[in-house]
Structure formats: structure tokens, C-alpha cells
Design a protein around this motif. Structure first.
Motif, PDB file in Angstrom:
ATOM      1  N   VAL A 287      -5.303   6.172   1.597  1.00 41.08           N
ATOM      2  CA  VAL A 287      -6.581   6.897   1.580  1.00 41.08           C
ATOM      3  C   VAL A 287      -7.301   6.815   0.232  1.00 41.08           C
ATOM      4  CG1 VAL A 287      -5.858   8.477   3.413  1.00 41.08           C
ATOM      5  CG2 VAL A 287      -5.493   9.138   1.023  1.00 41.08           C
ATOM      6  N   GLY A 288      -6.648   6.210  -0.761  1.00 42.13           N
ATOM      7  CA  GLY A 288      -7.339   6.016  -2.044  1.00 42.13           C
ATOM      8  C   GLY A 288      -6.870   6.905  -3.173  1.00 42.13           C
ATOM      9  N   ALA A 289      -5.802   7.671  -2.955  1.00 45.71           N
ATOM     10  CA  ALA A 289      -5.381   8.639  -3.977  1.00 45.71           C
ATOM     11  C   ALA A 289      -4.316   8.103  -4.931  1.00 45.71           C
ATOM     12  CB  ALA A 289      -4.863   9.910  -3.300  1.00 45.71           C
ATOM     13  N   CYS A 290      -3.418   7.256  -4.437  1.00 45.57           N
ATOM     14  CA  CYS A 290      -2.223   6.941  -5.246  1.00 45.57           C
ATOM     15  C   CYS A 290      -2.392   5.725  -6.157  1.00 45.57           C
ATOM     16  CB  CYS A 290      -0.993   6.795  -4.358  1.00 45.57           C
ATOM     17  SG  CYS A 290      -0.900   5.235  -3.449  1.00 45.57           S
ATOM     18  N   LEU A 291      -3.458   4.953  -5.970  1.00 42.89           N
ATOM     19  CA  LEU A 291      -3.789   3.816  -6.845  1.00 42.89           C
ATOM     20  C   LEU A 291      -2.716   2.720  -6.889  1.00 42.89           C
ATOM     21  CD1 LEU A 291      -5.367   5.706  -9.895  1.00 42.89           C
ATOM     22  CD2 LEU A 291      -6.456   4.955  -7.794  1.00 42.89           C
ATOM     23  N   VAL A 292      -2.025   2.551  -5.791  1.00 45.52           N
ATOM     24  CA  VAL A 292      -0.952   1.563  -5.742  1.00 45.52           C
ATOM     25  C   VAL A 292      -1.479   0.184  -5.331  1.00 45.52           C
ATOM     26  CG1 VAL A 292       0.868   0.918  -4.128  1.00 45.52           C
ATOM     27  CG2 VAL A 292       1.141   2.948  -5.540  1.00 45.52           C
TER      28      VAL A 292
ATOM     29  N   VAL B 228      -4.027  -1.931  -5.698  1.00 48.08           N
ATOM     30  CA  VAL B 228      -5.258  -2.406  -6.332  1.00 48.08           C
ATOM     31  C   VAL B 228      -5.378  -3.925  -6.329  1.00 48.08           C
ATOM     32  CG1 VAL B 228      -5.475  -0.389  -7.807  1.00 48.08           C
ATOM     33  CG2 VAL B 228      -4.183  -2.377  -8.608  1.00 48.08           C
TER      34      VAL B 228
ATOM     35  N   MET C  65       0.807  -1.214   0.000  1.00 52.08           N
ATOM     36  CA  MET C  65       0.000   0.000   0.000  1.00 52.08           C
ATOM     37  C   MET C  65       0.842   1.267   0.000  1.00 52.08           C
ATOM     38  SD  MET C  65      -3.277   0.372   2.526  1.00 52.08           S
ATOM     39  CE  MET C  65      -4.212  -1.048   1.917  1.00 52.08           C
ATOM     40  N   GLY C  66       0.294   2.338  -0.566  1.00 54.79           N
ATOM     41  CA  GLY C  66       0.980   3.635  -0.554  1.00 54.79           C
ATOM     42  C   GLY C  66       0.305   4.578   0.413  1.00 54.79           C
ATOM     43  N   CYS C  67      -0.576   5.461  -0.114  1.00 51.03           N
ATOM     44  CA  CYS C  67      -1.154   6.531   0.711  1.00 51.03           C
ATOM     45  C   CYS C  67      -2.140   6.012   1.751  1.00 51.03           C
ATOM     46  CB  CYS C  67      -1.814   7.576  -0.174  1.00 51.03           C
ATOM     47  SG  CYS C  67      -3.286   6.994  -1.048  1.00 51.03           S
TER      48      CYS C  67
ATOM     49  N   ARG D 281      -9.316  -0.199  -5.536  1.00 49.29           N
ATOM     50  CA  ARG D 281      -8.364   0.144  -4.477  1.00 49.29           C
ATOM     51  C   ARG D 281      -8.635  -0.677  -3.211  1.00 49.29           C
ATOM     52  NH1 ARG D 281     -10.238   6.261  -4.599  1.00 49.29           N
ATOM     53  NH2 ARG D 281     -12.163   5.064  -4.447  1.00 49.29           N
TER      54      ARG D 281
ATOM     55  N   ARG E   1      -9.386   1.705  -0.156  1.00 51.55           N
ATOM     56  CA  ARG E   1     -10.578   2.551  -0.148  1.00 51.55           C
ATOM     57  C   ARG E   1     -11.858   1.776  -0.467  1.00 51.55           C
ATOM     58  NH1 ARG E   1     -10.972   8.137   1.168  1.00 51.55           N
ATOM     59  NH2 ARG E   1     -13.023   8.800   0.503  1.00 51.55           N
TER      60      ARG E   1
END
Lengths: 317, 257
Positions: free
Chosen positions: B222-227, B229, B218-220, B242, B245
Motif C-alpha cells: 500500500v506504500g507504507a513500508c518502502l520495500v 522501490v 514487495m512488503g505492505c 514505490r 504505490r
């Protein structure tokens, strides 16, 4: 704190970098995102893209590798579903545009030109897609060609996002300027890779990915300095900025504005924190116009030039 | 209003509960308490990226969220090494958890729901079980572990219903055997991918519904970086959704593992 970029008014020179901020909705649940000078949205392509398979991220020393591969809903869905909300936040929206072919870039930019976006950021530096992406940015001829083509498709300010995966960044920046770009932004990520020794497999499903974060800051700062000396259009700097001091360094090196990317991922409150600290820095220095910082780097060379200039002035007098 | 916050949380307690496995209690703001299936995104000391860790419980009285961390890499070791009194930066709560209200309603109306956990995957199920128990209902569990030293949560699950523990064997074998006498209406699962695949197969074959919690780098958070999935849907309509999220809890047949 106010500044102008290609004629667009920014309340401060700090911009959320494309790919780390989505379309802003998620971060707006944590803080009011209208504190940013502008927001560059997730890279958009003409048609929706699903991106690369996971794993898409690997931690590295002081940084991270990603290989998202431009997952996005496409320009039409962006204009319809995301832009009205984002534009209503009252801050300039920069549309980051990518593609696999010249026609795709051109059509995506045409569609955005009739929308309320403030500026186009031409992404010719994504290292994570098989076709197009970074290959448009790796030679000055190709930078010139795609910039010229897109320039003819839009009346919006056009900023070209450059890749650091070149031997001469000044050449790339000059090519964009010669082709009619209004600004350049740099750097995108540096191509890298990571290996899991247990399995002997790459950590990223795409094998390689883009390195970002503090690990690349010195490289980015050097490239921004080189680009800013080579062109007369504005340079927007980015690469590993996590503090206001980092942002100030990029501006001293010649950046008119800066973008903050990976810091949003590691610390979601980076934006408001860096913006506050930057304001405090300016107040402390007695600077009201952040433009006063831009390109103010003092080197022996610059000092010598200044001395020659002063002497000439006294000769004339 | 309940909302996600980024806070410095104090570690209230830390204890080793199995080999290489630590349970920590962290003080979190009451309006940011996690629910079953939700996770905390923790900035481990010295690490660059945060690490997502599912909540294994929440104590209303003390305002403490519980997590169970298995030492899998540098990040998890940095978190399990935290002691009482240490502070750690974290986002809480994150993600879509198990739909406990409808699950509890289903149990109350007589439907049979099972928990299925493998290894550290038992952690979020402890939280689900305790919230069923808090509603004065019971839920049966099937959990499996590599060896005796890795067993976690059996006592807690035992307080909430019957528990079947598989050590060294497949948890799905125990479930299949139990299905000879009674087939559940739905299953809540969390564990390694091969186990989840086997559960998907069992569910598809018998028309069992349910939910699973999945894991991804995982990255952020919160659902923004799309890493982070995962692949959902079938045919041309498949998509990358995601985990942070849209998940980490998805419908049991939704994710292509």
C-alpha cells in the motif's frame, strides 16, 4: 483502555511501530488510524535519505528481513508536509529519529522539538545503514553518550529504541535510563541474512537486513522482561506482535505499552483488529486500567517474594 | 466510490494454461475491481508475506478479476494451487495502472500504440488489450516466450488486433523489424528486465513514448513500508519510488533498470 506514557495520554497502549506505517496516510485510506494509542513515524534523519538499493525484503520462516536503510524525506519535509495532517488526527505522534553522526541526531531532534510531535523515539538501532544507526546502540557507553547528548537538545519526552544485537539488554536499558531517557522501546530488528541458492547471491542487495515478525517474538519478550526488571522508567515492548494475546504477554513481561510493526505489512487491518481484541480481553478480565497488567508475571521467584512479604506483614501484626 | 479493500475472495475457477502457469478467476467486490496495470496483493496459504499479482482481466458481468500466475517460488505455487471454492485474503485494487483513457483516446485519434510482453509479463497487457477492444478499437501486440509450452494470451490478444509471437527469440527483434514499415507513437510494455531495457533503448532512439509495468519484491503493497522501490530520474535528482504505490506502471524512460 486509557494509559499514560511519559506523561502523554494514550487512548490505549497500542502504538504503530516505526518503519511499517509510513506517516499513516496509506493506512488511513483503509481505516481511521486514530484508533491507535499513538503512531511512531518512519525513521527521520536531518536530511532526506534515499535508502538502500532494492531488493529490500526477504521472506523467512514466520518473519521477514528488510534492508530499507532509512529512506525518508528528512525532518523539515516531515514537519512541513506530513505532520500537520497527522497531528490533526488527534493522536500522539512519536518522531522516530536516526542519524549517522551525533550532530545529525542533535539537530534533527532540535528541529522536531518546536513541532507538534508528542515524543521523540531515539533510533540507535537501525541495522541497515553504513554509518551510525545501530553502532550507536551496541555498547552501553555509546547508548549513554548519544542519549545524554540528545537529552540536552529537547524538552520533549525521550524514548530510546534499543537494538537486540547486544549481549546484555539490561545494561543497554540502564545506560539509557542513567543518561536521562524517559522510556526505552525494544526490540528493533535482529540482524540476519538470506541466500538464493540458485544464484548464490544474497536475497537482500545490502547482504544483511533486520529480521522481524513472529520469528523474533520469544527473543523480544525475553528482552523486554529483562529490561523491565533493570530500569524504573517505562518499557515499550515490540517484536512479532500479531494478536492481542501477544500484546498482553509483553505487558505481563513488563511493557507499559506495545508497538505493532510487521503485522501491518502482512495484514493491513492488524491495528483495528488487535485493538478491538485487546479491549475485549480487558473487559473479559474485568480490567479497566491496562496498567494492571504491567509486570504482573508470576514466577516461583515472584511468588516466593510475595510469600515472604505476607509473612512479614503477619509478624508485624 | 472505488476504493482499496482487504477481502476474503472466493476462487471461481482455476485452469493450467501453459507449463507451470495457471489462470485463476476471483470474485472481488465491484467497487474494488482492478483496472489494467493494477495488481492484487494476495496472502497465499501458508506464506508470511503477500504476493503482488497483476490483474489480467476483469469481467463486469460476473464481478471476477483474472490473474495469471507462473510458478516461480513457494508463494506463487501456493496461489496457483488454489482451486474453485477456495477463499484467499487479498487487497484489491492496488497501484497505478496504465492510463487507459488517454491511450484509448490516442488510438481513436489514429495514433499507433503497441503492446510488448515477455513471458508472464503478457498478463497485464491482456487486460489493456481487452479494454481497448471494449472501446471498439484495435491494438497490435508483440509477445515473446522461452518455448512453445510457455506461450500465453495469443488468442486473447488476437481478438484485439494483430499479434506477433516470438518463441525462443527476442520480442524486440520482431518489433525492430516491424518498425521498418511503421513506427508506433507509444508502447505499453511488461516483461523481464533485459527486454524492458532493450525497449527503453529502442524508444529513446526513435522518440517513442509509452509505459512499462515493473516488478519488485514487495512488503505492505500500500506504500507504507518502502520495500519495493525502483530508481527513477537521472543525475543528482534520482530517487527511489514505490513500485506498489507510484507504480507498478511508470513512464517508459522513467525507470533506471
Amino acid at each position: 483502555m486509557r494509559t499514560k506514557l511519559c506523561g502523554v495520554e494514550l487512548k490505549n497502549p497500542l502504538i504503530a511501530a516505526s518503519g511499517t506505517f509510513g506517516f499513516g496516510r496509506e493506512y488511513d485510506e483503509l481505516y481511521d488510524i486514530s484508533c491507535w494509542g499513538a503512531i511512531s513515524v518512519k525513521g527521520l534523519t536531518l536530511r532526506p535519505r534515499r535508502g538502500n538499493p532494492p531488493g529490500r525484503i526477504a521472506e523467512t520462516a514466520s518473519g521477514m528481513l528488510n534492508s530499507v536503510g532509512l529512506q525518508n524525506p528528512g525532518v523539515d519535509a516531515f514537519i512541513r508536509d506530513e505532520l500537520p495532517w497527522l497531528a490533526a488526527k488527534g493522536i500522539p505522534v512519536i518522531a522516530n529519529v536516526a542519524g549517522s553522526s551525533e550532530e545529525e541526531y542533535a539537530e534533527a531532534v532540535r528541529r522536531l522539538s518546536d513541532s507538534p510531535v508528542a515524543m521523540i523515539e531515539l533510533n540507535i538501532s537501525c541495522p541497515n545503514v553504513r554509518q551510525g544507526g545501530v553502532s550507536f546502540g551496541t555498547s552501553p557507553e555509546r547508548v549513554y553518550g548519544i542519549t545524554r547528548l540528545v537529552r540536552a537538545c529537547t524538552g520533549l519526552p525521550l524514548m530510546v529504541k534499543l537494538t537486540p544485537n547486544v549481549s546484555d539488554i539490561a545494561e543497554a536499558a540502564t545506560a539509557a535510563e542513567d543518561a536521562g531517557a524517559d522510556a526505552v522501546s525494544l526490540i528493533n530488528t535482529i540482524i540476519g541474512m538470506a541466500i538464493d541458492t540458485g544464484t548464490r547471491r544474497p536475497v537482500l542487495a545490502n547482504v544483511t537486513g533486520g529480521l522481524s515478525g513472529p520469528a523474533i517474538k520469544p527473543v523480544a519478550l525475553r528482552m523486554v522482561w529483562q529490561a523491565a526488571r533493570a530500569v524504573s522508567i517505562p518499557v515499550v515492548g515490540m517484536g512479532g506482535i500479531t494478536t492481542a494475546d501477544d500484546a498482553v504477554q509483553f505487558m505481563i513481561a513488563g511493557a507499559c505499552a506495545v508497538m505493532i510493526g510487521t503485522a501491518n505489512i502482512t495484514d493491513p487491518m492488524s491495528g483495528p483488529r488487535i485493538i478491538d481484541d485487546f479491549r475485549r480481553y480487558l473487559e473479559g478480565e474485568g480490567i479497566s486500567d491496562p496498567g494492571a497488567l504491567v509486570g504482573s508475571l508470576r514466577t516461583d521467584e515472584a511468588d516466593a517474594r510475595r510469600e515472604v512479604f505476607e509473612n512479614r506483614k503477619s509478624d508485624v501484626l | 466510490m472505488r476504493r482499496t479493500v482487504d477481502v476474503d475472495a472466493t476462487i471461481l475457477s482455476s485452469r493450467v494454461i501453459a507449463r507451470g502457469t495457471t489462470e485463476l478467476a476471483l470474485a472481488v467486490p465491484r467497487n474494488a475491481a482492478p483496472r489494467p496495470g493494477q495488481f492484487l496483493h494476495i496472502r497465499a496459504p501458508g506464506e508470511f508475506l503477500r504476493r503482488p499479482i497483476s490483474a489480467s482481466g476483469y469481467d463486469e458481468e460476473t464481478g471476477a478479476a483474472r490473474i495469471i500466475v507462473r510458478d516461480a517460488g513457494r508463494g506463487s505455487r501456493a496461489i496457483s494451487g488454489l482451486g474453485a471454492g477456495d477463499r484467499v485474503r487479498l487487497l484489491t485494487p492496488l497501484g497505478r495502472g496504465f492510463p487507459m483513457e488517454s491511450i484509448i483516446r490516442d488510438i481513436a485519434s489514429g495514433k499507433k500504440i503497441w503492446l510488448a510482453g515477455g513471458g508472464i509479463g503478457a498478463a497485464p497487457l491482456l487486460f489493456a488489450a481487452s479494454s481497448v477492444r471494449a472501446a471498439d478499437l484495435a491494438i497490435d501486440s508483440f509477445v515473446g516466450f522461452r518455448d512453445e509450452e510457455s506461450v500465453i494470451g495469443v488468442r486473447e490478444l488476437g481478438e484485439c488486433g494483430s499479434v506477433s509471437v516470438s518463441v525462443g527469440g527476442l520480442v524486440t527483434d520482431a518489433m525492430t523489424r516491424a518498425m521498418e514499415s511503421a513506427v508506433p507513437d507509444s508502447i505499453l510494455a511488461c516483461g523481464p528486465v533485459p527486454m524492458l531495457r532493450a525497449i527503453q533503448k529502442i524508444c529513446a532512439g526513435r522518440g517513442i513514448r509509452g509505459f512499462m509495468s515493473v516488478e519488485e519484491r514487495m512488503g505492505c503493497g500500500v506504500g507504507a513500508c518502502l520495500v519495493c522501490v525502483c530508481r527513477t530520474g537521472t543525475g543528482d535528482g534520482w530517487e527511489h519510488r514505490r513500485v506498489c504505490r507510484d507504480g507498478p506502471v511508470f513512464g517508459i524512460s522513467e525507470v533506471a533498470l
